[in-house]
Design a protein around this motif. Structure first.
Motif, short mmCIF file in Angstrom:
data_model
loop_
_atom_site.label_atom_id
_atom_site.label_comp_id
_atom_site.label_asym_id
_atom_site.label_seq_id
_atom_site.Cartn_x
_atom_site.Cartn_y
_atom_site.Cartn_z
N TYR A 6 0.84 -1.20 0.00
CA TYR A 6 0.00 0.00 0.00
C TYR A 6 0.88 1.26 0.00
CZ TYR A 6 -3.79 -3.20 0.93
OH TYR A 6 -4.70 -4.24 0.82
N PRO A 7 0.66 2.15 -0.97
CA PRO A 7 1.54 3.32 -1.08
C PRO A 7 1.46 4.28 0.11
CG PRO A 7 -0.24 3.41 -2.73
CD PRO A 7 -0.31 2.08 -2.07
N ASN A 63 17.78 4.66 -23.24
CA ASN A 63 17.55 5.86 -22.42
C ASN A 63 16.89 5.46 -21.10
OD1 ASN A 63 18.59 7.76 -24.23
ND2 ASN A 63 16.72 7.69 -25.43
N PHE A 64 17.64 4.72 -20.30
CA PHE A 64 17.13 4.34 -18.99
C PHE A 64 17.26 5.55 -18.05
CE2 PHE A 64 18.79 -0.06 -20.12
CZ PHE A 64 17.55 -0.51 -20.52
N SER A 65 16.42 5.58 -17.03
CA SER A 65 16.62 6.62 -16.01
C SER A 65 16.91 5.97 -14.67
CB SER A 65 15.40 7.54 -15.94
OG SER A 65 14.22 6.81 -15.79
N PHE A 66 17.42 6.76 -13.74
CA PHE A 66 17.71 6.29 -12.39
C PHE A 66 16.63 6.80 -11.46
CE2 PHE A 66 22.67 6.05 -12.63
CZ PHE A 66 22.55 5.16 -13.68
N ILE A 67 16.07 5.90 -10.67
CA ILE A 67 15.13 6.32 -9.62
C ILE A 67 15.94 6.57 -8.36
CG2 ILE A 67 13.16 5.63 -8.20
CD1 ILE A 67 12.22 5.83 -11.01
N CYS A 68 15.93 7.82 -7.89
CA CYS A 68 16.69 8.19 -6.69
C CYS A 68 15.73 8.48 -5.54
CB CYS A 68 17.55 9.42 -6.97
SG CYS A 68 18.83 9.12 -8.21
N PRO A 123 10.42 9.98 -7.96
CA PRO A 123 8.96 9.94 -8.08
C PRO A 123 8.26 10.23 -6.76
CG PRO A 123 9.85 7.71 -8.09
CD PRO A 123 11.02 8.63 -8.05
N ASP A 124 7.10 10.85 -6.85
CA ASP A 124 6.30 11.11 -5.66
C ASP A 124 5.48 9.85 -5.36
OD1 ASP A 124 5.07 12.26 -3.57
OD2 ASP A 124 3.79 13.61 -4.73
N ASN A 125 6.22 8.80 -5.03
CA ASN A 125 5.59 7.51 -4.71
C ASN A 125 6.42 6.85 -3.62
OD1 ASN A 125 5.53 4.41 -5.04
ND2 ASN A 125 3.68 5.05 -6.12
N SER A 126 5.81 6.62 -2.48
CA SER A 126 6.58 6.14 -1.32
C SER A 126 7.09 4.71 -1.50
CB SER A 126 5.75 6.26 -0.05
OG SER A 126 4.48 5.67 -0.23
N ILE A 127 6.41 3.89 -2.31
CA ILE A 127 6.88 2.52 -2.54
C ILE A 127 8.23 2.56 -3.27
CG2 ILE A 127 6.44 0.30 -3.69
CD1 ILE A 127 3.41 0.91 -3.35
N ALA A 128 8.26 3.29 -4.38
CA ALA A 128 9.49 3.36 -5.19
C ALA A 128 10.64 3.96 -4.37
CB ALA A 128 9.23 4.21 -6.44
N ARG A 129 10.34 5.02 -3.62
CA ARG A 129 11.42 5.69 -2.88
C ARG A 129 11.91 4.85 -1.70
NH1 ARG A 129 9.77 10.95 -0.90
NH2 ARG A 129 11.96 11.49 -0.69
#
Length: 206
Positions: A6-7, A63-68, A123-129
């Motif tokens: 759950y996010p 063109n991959f991006s990095f999730i920080c 991203p403004d997503n707590s799961i990813a961060r």
């Protein structure tokens, strides 16, 4: 494997489970503040190559991006930026943007294309961060594209799992995803050049 997180309040044990998969070189599908992403640990070359094969692209051309996790995380992977750029990033992130910068030497060799640039997402997503925070370094990311011409991005995690379960190690069900990708902004010349209009409105932060 499909796991529900759950996010609003990501379960630490579930996040730890995801991190273990990444540390072993696994590939995951996870929610962001835009569309669902395909990701792996940026330090694992084999996992990066697997993602490139899934997307039918060469790692060095991708063109991959990095999730920080946050801005302090970003500074390790990009060449120094001026104060104006930093102020805009501080206002716009976390948010639905991919900012392209000149890459620092910390970017794994496999990803250093001739362009020597890197896309950065917070991203403004707590799961990813939370995944990134617990892993201790960024995850490599690319959006999940759909072959369906009407719906460019898959939004239902259960359908995503059905489609990708044999190709990836874990799918996170973090609720329905969006079908509008991030706004891509090129910052390599010191200015802000929007390369792709997406969910984020950069004008609000300039």
């Amino acid at each position: 494997m499909l796991i529900k997180i759950y996010p609003e309040n990501p379960n630490e044990k579930a996040i730890e489970q995801v991190v273990q998969v990444l540390r072993k070189g696994g590939i995951i599908i996870y929610p962001t503040d835009t569309v669902y992403g395909l990701g792996c640990d940026i330090t694992n070359h084999k996992a990066i190559e697997r993602i490139a094969r899934l997307r039918n692209i060469k790692p060095e051309k991708a063109n991959f991006s990095f999730i920080c996790y946050d801005l302090s995380h970003i500074s390790d992977y990009i060449k120094p930026i001026d104060n104006t750029t930093f102020r805009v990033l501080k206002k716009a992130l976390p948010g639905p943007f991919t900012f392209i910068f000149n890459a620092s030497h910390a970017v794994p060799k496999l990803l250093s294309s001739n362009k020597k640039t890197v896309g950065i997402r917070v991203p403004d997503n707590s799961i990813a961060r939370e995944i990134v925070r617990m892993l201790g370094n960024p995850i490599l990311s690319t959006s999940i594209k759909d072959e369906d011409e009407i719906m460019e991005y898959s939004t239902d995690p259960e359908l995503i799992h059905e489609k990708y379960e044999d190709m990836v190690d874990l799918v996170i069900d973090g609720g329905y995803g969006g079908n509008l990708a991030s706004t891509v902004v090129d910052c390599t010349s010191g200015d802000f050049e929007v390369l792709r209009e997406g969910k984020g409105d950069l004008e609000l932060y300039l």
